[in-house]
Design a protein around this motif. Structure first.
Motif, short mmCIF file in Angstrom:
data_model
loop_
_atom_site.label_atom_id
_atom_site.label_comp_id
_atom_site.label_asym_id
_atom_site.label_seq_id
_atom_site.Cartn_x
_atom_site.Cartn_y
_atom_site.Cartn_z
N ALA A 117 46.79 63.78 -14.76
CA ALA A 117 46.69 62.90 -13.55
C ALA A 117 45.23 62.65 -13.13
O ALA A 117 44.95 61.63 -12.66
CB ALA A 117 47.63 63.78 -12.31
N TRP A 120 43.94 59.97 -15.16
CA TRP A 120 44.46 58.55 -14.98
C TRP A 120 43.71 57.97 -13.68
O TRP A 120 43.56 56.68 -13.74
CB TRP A 120 46.14 58.69 -14.17
CG TRP A 120 46.66 57.31 -14.04
CD1 TRP A 120 47.00 56.94 -13.04
CD2 TRP A 120 47.24 56.56 -15.08
NE1 TRP A 120 47.57 55.80 -13.10
CE2 TRP A 120 47.63 55.33 -14.20
CE3 TRP A 120 46.92 56.59 -16.27
CZ2 TRP A 120 48.18 53.99 -14.97
CZ3 TRP A 120 47.47 55.16 -17.04
CH2 TRP A 120 48.15 54.24 -16.29
N GLU A 121 43.26 58.89 -12.51
CA GLU A 121 42.50 58.40 -11.63
C GLU A 121 41.37 57.80 -12.07
O GLU A 121 40.89 56.24 -11.70
CB GLU A 121 42.00 59.24 -10.75
CG GLU A 121 43.07 60.29 -10.07
CD GLU A 121 43.84 59.25 -8.96
OE1 GLU A 121 43.33 58.51 -8.11
OE2 GLU A 121 45.01 59.30 -9.06
N ARG A 124 42.21 54.17 -13.75
CA ARG A 124 42.35 53.19 -12.52
C ARG A 124 41.08 52.87 -12.06
O ARG A 124 41.01 51.62 -12.00
CB ARG A 124 43.26 54.04 -11.44
CG ARG A 124 43.52 52.77 -10.45
CD ARG A 124 44.38 53.51 -9.24
NE ARG A 124 45.64 54.22 -9.51
CZ ARG A 124 45.84 55.38 -9.11
NH1 ARG A 124 44.99 56.13 -8.40
NH2 ARG A 124 47.10 56.03 -9.37
N LEU A 153 46.45 47.96 -15.83
CA LEU A 153 46.32 47.48 -14.28
C LEU A 153 45.64 46.36 -13.88
O LEU A 153 45.68 46.27 -12.65
CB LEU A 153 45.76 48.91 -13.58
CG LEU A 153 46.48 50.08 -14.08
CD1 LEU A 153 45.77 51.27 -13.59
CD2 LEU A 153 47.91 50.25 -14.05
N ALA A 185 54.37 58.88 -17.21
CA ALA A 185 54.09 59.42 -16.06
C ALA A 185 53.73 58.38 -14.71
O ALA A 185 54.20 58.49 -13.67
CB ALA A 185 53.25 60.66 -15.75
N ARG A 186 53.33 57.41 -15.35
CA ARG A 186 52.80 56.44 -14.32
C ARG A 186 53.47 55.12 -14.80
O ARG A 186 52.79 53.80 -14.74
CB ARG A 186 51.28 55.82 -14.15
CG ARG A 186 50.56 57.32 -13.65
CD ARG A 186 50.77 57.59 -12.29
NE ARG A 186 50.09 58.76 -11.83
CZ ARG A 186 50.58 59.93 -11.92
NH1 ARG A 186 51.51 60.25 -12.26
NH2 ARG A 186 49.90 61.15 -11.56
N ARG A 187 54.56 55.05 -15.13
CA ARG A 187 55.37 53.86 -15.63
C ARG A 187 55.48 52.66 -14.89
O ARG A 187 55.29 51.48 -15.01
CB ARG A 187 56.54 54.28 -16.21
CG ARG A 187 57.37 54.86 -14.96
CD ARG A 187 58.71 55.62 -15.63
NE ARG A 187 59.71 55.81 -14.32
CZ ARG A 187 60.59 56.72 -14.46
NH1 ARG A 187 60.97 57.10 -15.65
NH2 ARG A 187 61.27 56.94 -13.43
N GLU A 188 55.69 52.95 -13.57
CA GLU A 188 55.87 51.84 -12.57
C GLU A 188 54.63 51.21 -12.49
O GLU A 188 54.58 49.97 -12.19
CB GLU A 188 56.41 52.35 -11.16
CG GLU A 188 57.97 52.52 -11.17
CD GLU A 188 58.22 53.94 -11.58
OE1 GLU A 188 57.26 54.99 -11.63
OE2 GLU A 188 59.49 54.57 -11.46
N GLU A 189 53.56 51.90 -12.20
CA GLU A 189 52.21 51.35 -12.09
C GLU A 189 51.88 50.49 -13.29
O GLU A 189 51.21 49.33 -12.85
CB GLU A 189 51.25 52.51 -11.66
CG GLU A 189 49.78 52.16 -11.16
CD GLU A 189 49.07 53.22 -10.81
OE1 GLU A 189 49.23 54.47 -10.86
OE2 GLU A 189 47.85 52.70 -10.63
#
Ligand code: GDG
Length: 746
Positions: A117, A120-121, A124, A153, A185-189
């Protein structure tokens, strides 16, 4: 190539993780060298000719993530803009999230996926850094084209800052089946990120289909054909496989003498044997160990071949900082050693394997000399090697063996297809390739070569760039107020005849929890009666509801009724319904009823509505969280499962409906208009639902079409809610028309 020119077109702003340039630091400072590659070649035309910028990471990391003024200057000369990254950022964003998270998952290796996680930050943040760089560059009229999975993104970040900016995205790797994708884990994003674009491009229709199911299933995004509708915008989903610049491979280029020399030397080394070639980055997706094992099996089963053939396997070092890639290298080293010790002889290797890339002229020579090119990835977005080999075969000879798990397999249908996981299949196919008569080789290769030349990288670039440039933002229609409303009233007054098409639920009447509770209130009945009482107005209620219910609720008002989305019709003042749908095949109902029953069991509060023709599954009263998920699943199942049946599967407001194809509110409205020819009447259609879109689309351009609600729509005007719609109708009912005022009665 020349950039497609269009009125008002601006600069093309390209964005990719890596810039197509290699920066190196020598004694006299930094040097920049343009990195040759298919993508860079294809996009360099539109980039240069539109005076655009190419934004990306130039390949040098620094402690604090900044770039030196010298690097900036070098890039600036080439119309490029650098995004600096620190080593730690590069590790987290590129090595870990992109290469160890997204890459394995998208290539169907979920067991190799790692996700953190914190990383991932950073991913992003880095996407945000790219977004800032783009926003700093952007000028009015510009449009943006983003490349690949490192920047998923970015489209949504740009969209948020610049709602009107035309944005395109291309995914160079597969988009996996949504069953695999949803592990992320961040599929929607990621999906939201990509849906920020106006155009999302993939190599194959299969990837488009997977993406469509992912957005439909995980976000509930509505899709129709190759369009998705999200947050008031439409997004085009395109399948445009990347091409190559064929002149690079056809021979006769600047380096032809070097290529010839290399071919000469290679011929000596091959010593009359036939050559099998494999070329790729050493990546576990490319199936190199499987290929070497198949080669070994072939030699084991056909000992006499050992003197007749040899294999060259070029493996370009890739992502060596990742452990899996180092393990893969060890495995391939071992296999290559085993093959040579089992089948080689002194001075005659069965396999030349090198863990090192070759210069372009050597690659050209290899492609031209090979008898068989083995392109057998376990999974590959497209695969350019296959196309390059084909383009190199000037005499149309040679055999391409191509894994069916590559995007290229769908374009290169004349290749020998293999399942790269099946050793026996690989051995059999390799043998078949070696035995293939020249005449068959030529027939297959010529067809592929023609296709590769036609669908080249410039065609790809032009089609993508054109699609982005001409992307149309889809916004909710403007409110029917002020001057527009005045115009409507004037037209109403002046017309000879007036025809109203009014949806019921959500348009005249607000939704209720139970559909049977949505009985008309006094205002609705009064307004409709008033309209029906006017001889100069033909008023039709157009609904998905069954005819008997519409009759029960609205029959006394005297309006015309179009029931069941246009399947049955009763003209104003008449008593009998007429079916517009004779002899429709209804055999599908049983299957649909069984599926609906299963979902009704699973979703407490949902129920099935039996209509004379269609079947509907309602879930307004079910728990929204559970029902929404099941509804998407059901919709997807029906869409695919009923594709060969004469039906349409519709997603309405908390309802899924299956009904005979070719029956729609739009068609019914057109029939009504056609049945009373003459002077052009005043026509107003109001509706809130997806099923009302057929009216908005099918009615002629001069009709007034009004969406009740605030979503994107083909309607040309919008009213806020049923109350606003009724208020308008009440006003119309009370408005004197010119004819009425002058005493003419119609
Ligand atoms: C990704 C997707 C998709 C290889 N060895 C040498 C060399 N190459 C060049 C080839 C070719 C390129 O590298 C490899 O492209 P691929 O398409 O085969 O594979 P990926 O690198 O995985 O690319 C893929 C692609 O993006 C484009 O969208 O097709 O599916 O995974 O051009 O010629 N070039 C030289 N020496 C070598 O040893 N000079």
């Amino acid at each position: 190539m020349s950039a497609p020119q269009q009125a008002g077109s601006g600069r093309l702003i390209l964005v990719s993780n890596r810039l197509p340039v290699v920066i190196s630091q020598g004694e006299q400072g930094y040097h920049a060298r343009v990195a040759a590659g298919g993508l860079a070649t294809g996009l360099s035309g539109p980039h240069r000719e539109s005076g655009g910028r190419w934004i990306g990471w130039p390949g040098v990391v620094s402690q604090d993530g900044s770039l030196t003024p010298e690097v900036h200057a070098l890039l600036n000369e080439r119309m490029m803009v650098g995004v600096g990254l620190s080593e730690a950022e590069h590790e987290a964003y590129y090595t870990r999230i992109s290469n160890r998270g997204l890459w394995p998952l998208f290539h169907y290796f979920p067991e190799r996926m790692r996700f953190d996680a914190g990383d991932w930050e950073v991913y992003r943040d880095v996407n945000r850094r790219f977004s800032d760089a783009v926003l700093e560059e952007i000028q009015p009229g510009d449009f943006v084209f983003v490349q690949d999975f490192h920047l998923t993104l970015l489209p949504a970040m740009l969209r948020e800052a610049r709602p009107e900016l035309p944005i395109g995205f291309f995914l160079h790797i597969p988009f996996p089946s949504s069953e695999i994708y949803r592990i992320f884990a961040r599929r929607e994003e990621v999906l939201e990120g990509l849906l920020g674009a106006d155009v999302v491009g993939f190599h194959t229709l299969g990837y488009v289909r997977h993406f469509r199911s992912a957005i439909s299933h995980l976000l509930g995004v509505e899709t129709r054909g190759n369009r998705a509708y999200h947050q008031g915008r439409q997004i085009q989903l395109l399948a445009h496989p990347l091409g190559i610049h064929t002149p690079d491979w056809e021979g006769g280029g600047e380096d032809e003498p070097e290529v010839q020399r290399e071919m000469q030397e290679l011929r000596q080394a091959i010593a009359g044997r036939r050559l099998i070639l494999g070329v790729e980055r050493l990546d576990y997706t490319k199936g190199v160990p499987e290929r070497l094992r198949a080669y070994a099996s072939l030699l084991r089963e056909n000992p006499s071949l050992a003197d007749e053939i040899m294999m060259i396997q070029i493996a370009v070092p890739s992502r060596v900082e990742v452990e899996e890639y180092r393990e893969l290298k060890d495995e391939v080293d071992r296999l290559a050693g085993d093959i040579n010790s089992e089948f080689g002889r002194p001075g005659r290797q069965a396999l030349h394997y090198q863990f090192r890339g070759v210069p372009p002229h050597v690659l050209r020579a290899l492609y031209r000399l090979a008898d068989v090119c083995l392109v057998t990835p376990l999974r590959d977005g497209l695969n350019l090697v296959a196309k390059e080999f084909v383009a190199s075969r000037r005499d149309d000879d040679g055999v391409l063996v191509l894994s069916e798990n590559t995007g290229a397999a769908w374009e290169l249908g004349e290749a020998l297809r293999v399942n790269a996981f099946d050793d026996e299949n690989m051995v059999r196919t390799l043998k078949r390739a070696l035995d293939m008569p020249l005449e068959e080789q030529t027939r297959r290769m010529a067809a592929m070569r023609k296709r590769v030349a036609e669908k080249n990288v410039h065609v790809w670039a032009r089609e993508m760039v054109d699609a982005i440039r001409s992307a149309e933002p889809l916004a909710p229609p403007p409110a029917l107020a002020g001057e527009a409303k005045q115009r409507l009233l004037n037209k109403w007054k002046k017309a000879d005849r007036r025809v109203l098409f009014l949806d019921y639920d959500g348009t005249l009447r607000s939704f209720t929890d139970a559909p049977e509770d949505a009985v008309p209130d006094a205002t609705i009945l009064q307004t409709l009666s008033q309209l029906a009482g006017r001889a100069d107005v033909a008023t039709w209620v157009v609904s998905g509801r069954p005819s008997d219910l519409l009759d029960e609720w609205l029959g006394k008002t005297g309006v015309g009724l179009i029931a069941e989305h246009g399947a049955s019709v009763r003209a104003p003042g008449e008593t009998e319904f007429r079916s517009l749908t004779h002899d429709l095949p209804l055999g599908w109902r049983e299957e649909v009823r069984a599926v609906f029953a299963e979902f009704t069991d699973r979703v407490p509060g949902s129920h099935i509505e039996e209509k004379p023709l269609g079947l509907a599954w309602h879930y307004r009263q079910a728990s929204p969280e559970q029902a929404a998920w099941q509804a998407r699943e059901l919709f997807r199942h029906l869409e695919e499962g009923m594709a060969d049946q004469p039906v349409e599967v519709m997603r309405g407001n908390k309802v899924i409906e299956v009904r005979p194809a070719g029956v729609s509110k739009g068609r019914a409205a057109l029939r009504v208009l056609a049945s009373a020819p003459g002077e052009r009447p005043f026509v107003l259609a109001c509706g809130d639902d997806i099923t009302d879109e057929s009216m908005f689309r099918d009615l002629p351009a001069w009709a007034w079409t009004v969406l009740v609600g605030a979503r994107e729509s083909s309607a040309r005007q919008r009213l806020a809610d049923p109350a606003a719609c009724l208020a308008l109708l009440t006003e119309l009912a009370a408005t004197e028309t010119v004819q009425a005022a002058t005493g003419s009665v119609r």
